[in-house]
Motif scaffolding. Structure first.
Motif, PDB file in Angstrom:
ATOM      1  N   SER A 113      -4.166   2.676  -2.904  1.00  0.00           N
ATOM      2  CA  SER A 113      -3.536   3.393  -1.795  1.00  0.00           C
ATOM      3  C   SER A 113      -2.685   4.516  -2.379  1.00  0.00           C
ATOM      4  CB  SER A 113      -2.634   2.450  -0.988  1.00  0.00           C
ATOM      5  OG  SER A 113      -3.381   1.353  -0.490  1.00  0.00           O
ATOM      6  N   ASP A 168      -3.088   0.456  -7.811  1.00  0.00           N
ATOM      7  CA  ASP A 168      -3.289   0.309  -6.382  1.00  0.00           C
ATOM      8  C   ASP A 168      -4.376   1.283  -5.901  1.00  0.00           C
ATOM      9  OD1 ASP A 168      -2.892  -0.591  -3.896  1.00  0.00           O
ATOM     10  OD2 ASP A 168      -0.890   0.259  -3.635  1.00  0.00           O
ATOM     11  N   ASP A 201      -5.938   1.160   0.913  1.00  0.00           N
ATOM     12  CA  ASP A 201      -6.886   0.108   0.519  1.00  0.00           C
ATOM     13  C   ASP A 201      -8.301   0.650   0.332  1.00  0.00           C
ATOM     14  OD1 ASP A 201      -4.791  -1.728   0.670  1.00  0.00           O
ATOM     15  OD2 ASP A 201      -5.143  -2.043   2.825  1.00  0.00           O
ATOM     16  N   TYR A 254      -9.383   4.013  -6.299  1.00  0.00           N
ATOM     17  CA  TYR A 254      -8.776   3.772  -7.604  1.00  0.00           C
ATOM     18  C   TYR A 254      -8.945   5.006  -8.491  1.00  0.00           C
ATOM     19  CZ  TYR A 254      -8.556  -1.215  -6.524  1.00  0.00           C
ATOM     20  OH  TYR A 254      -8.277  -2.424  -5.951  1.00  0.00           O
TER      21      TYR A 254
END
Ligand SMILES: [Zn+2]
Length: 423
Positions: free
Chosen positions: A25, A23, A49, A414
């Motif tokens: 986040s 993810d 995000d 990431y």
């Protein structure tokens, strides 16, 4: 049986961690933050995000988010190297050392489509983002064409009258800014000479770049050439001046014309015989992450050492910085004694040696290049900025060498895998 269950549970946990890690986040709790300008002693940073959502002491962390404990650590913007030359593999090398954006200053591949697609995306990537000059402006037989592979030829400028057409062609290819070269090798004081752009051509190229709304960045390695570039209205000098200590007249000229410099002091350290790059290559925080190419360029040496360059460069860095001339941290990787990514950490240490505070050095590799080149919300730890981030152990805002104690890197939110690619 128990072994089997343990293995199954282990696989499940590993699977969950992998899913969470996939993810973009997460949150870093209770961490010291260098936000691009200043230090926030304690904050929680929430990334959602791929962008930074909140930077605040005791910020609430949304349920389910991966949380990293930031005690004893410092979170910085991903670093920006304002002077490199890219080649295949360079951007992966850069990212493994927390350099998330690179500004190329002459390149023959001119892969603008790929670079622009990557840097506007928030997707997972193993490479730093690139801005690029592409092909620079020089004359037949002029610098840096001696570095091209044998037999390769590129367009060169024949006269001041052709400057606009030449620059328009670069802009049509995708050049983000225009690089031009004034180089006679006079700085070596040994009567070497090389054909170069005339003063009229330099002034015409700068005007053409400005007509196309592009910055004009001039390669010079001699004080007289830097003066000529500034008088022609250039925006930047691509190297710190190594041939003589600049006086008050030069500094006043630089200030009056709002020029900025890319430092590349590390190249001059290497050319002067300083052993910073060799020490860096041996550092246990560095050695395991060097690609064969990084090791090769870091340990490469100039054929002829010119010891007077580095003290001159340090004095000029100190004087220009003290006068308030903007200096952007750049490395000129992959020249001898440099390497993509890792050399920027050395450059920051050199800037501190030249009188920058550690925070000023970090600013020169984060928020300052973004402010000048408009890189699209990067170089700061602030709401709305891209989550290109570097987490280090210790406090580089007081001890600049701590930037090498890399704990984690994120690109577009990431996590970055620092493992070297297998051959
Ligand atoms: Zn260069």
């Amino acid at each position: 049986m128990r072994g089997l269950i343990a293995a199954a549970v282990g696989a499940l946990i590993a699977g969950n961690i992998a899913a969470a890690a996939a993810d973009n986040s997460f949150a870093v709790r209770d961490v010291r933050v260098f936000d691009g300008d200043k230090t926030i002693p304690l904050a929680t940073v929430v990334v959602e995000d791929g962008r930074i959502a909140v930077v605040r002491r005791d910020a609430p962390i949304p349920a389910g988010l991966m949380v990293i404990d930031g005690h004893g650590k410092t979170l910085l913007p991903g670093l920006i190297d304002s002077h490199v030359h890219v080649f295949p593999g360079a951007e992966a090398d850069a990212l493994r050392f927390g350099v998330t954006t690179e500004l190329d200053m002459f390149d023959i591949s001119r892969d603008f489509k790929t670079w622009k697609a990557q840097r506007t995306s928030l997707g997972r990537t193993g490479q730093a983002d690139t801005w690029a000059a592409g092909l620079g402006v020089t004359v037949k037989g002029g610098a840096p064409l001696e570095m091209l592979p044998p037999g390769m030829s590129v367009p060169t400028l024949d006269s001041a009258a052709d400057a606009q057409k030449f620059v328009d062609a670069r802009v049509a290819e995708g050049s983000d800014y225009i690089k031009l070269f004034i180089e006679t090798l006079s700085e070596y004081h040994d009567r070497r000479t090389m054909p170069t752009l005339s003063r009229a051509e330099v002034c015409a190229v700068v005007a053409a770049a400005h007509a196309d709304h592009r910055l004009a960045i001039v390669h010079t390695q001699a004080e007289w050439a830097a003066r000529e570039a500034i008088e022609c209205g250039a925006d930047a000098i691509a190297h710190m001046i190594p041939d003589r200590v600049v006086g008050t007249h030069f500094i006043a000229l630089a200030k009056r014309h709002h020029i900025f410099f890319e430092t590349t002091d590390d190249v001059w350290a290497g050319a002067s015989g300083m052993d910073f790059a060799q020490k860096l290559a041996r550092d246990p925080r560095v050695a395991p992450y060097l690609s064969p190419m990084q090791r090769a360029t870091l340990l490469a040496t100039e054929k002829k050492v010119t010891p007077r360059f580095f003290p001159t460069v340090l004095a000029n860095t100190r004087a220009l910085h003290a006068a308030g001339v903007p200096l952007l941290a750049g490395t000129d990787s992959p020249n001898p004694a440099t390497a993509h990514g890792v050399a920027l950490h050395e450059e920051l240490q050199i800037l501190v040696r030249a009188g920058f505070t550690p925070q000023e050095a970090l600013h020169a590799a984060t928020a300052l290049p973004d402010a000048i080149f408009h890189l699209g919300r990067r170089g700061r730890v602030a709401k709305g900025y891209r989550a290109d981030l570097l987490l280090v152990d210790g406090d580089p805002t007081t001890n600049i060498a701590a930037t090498l104690s890399i704990n984690r890197i994120w690109m577009n939110g990431y996590p970055v895998d620092r493992t070297l690619p297998k051959k």
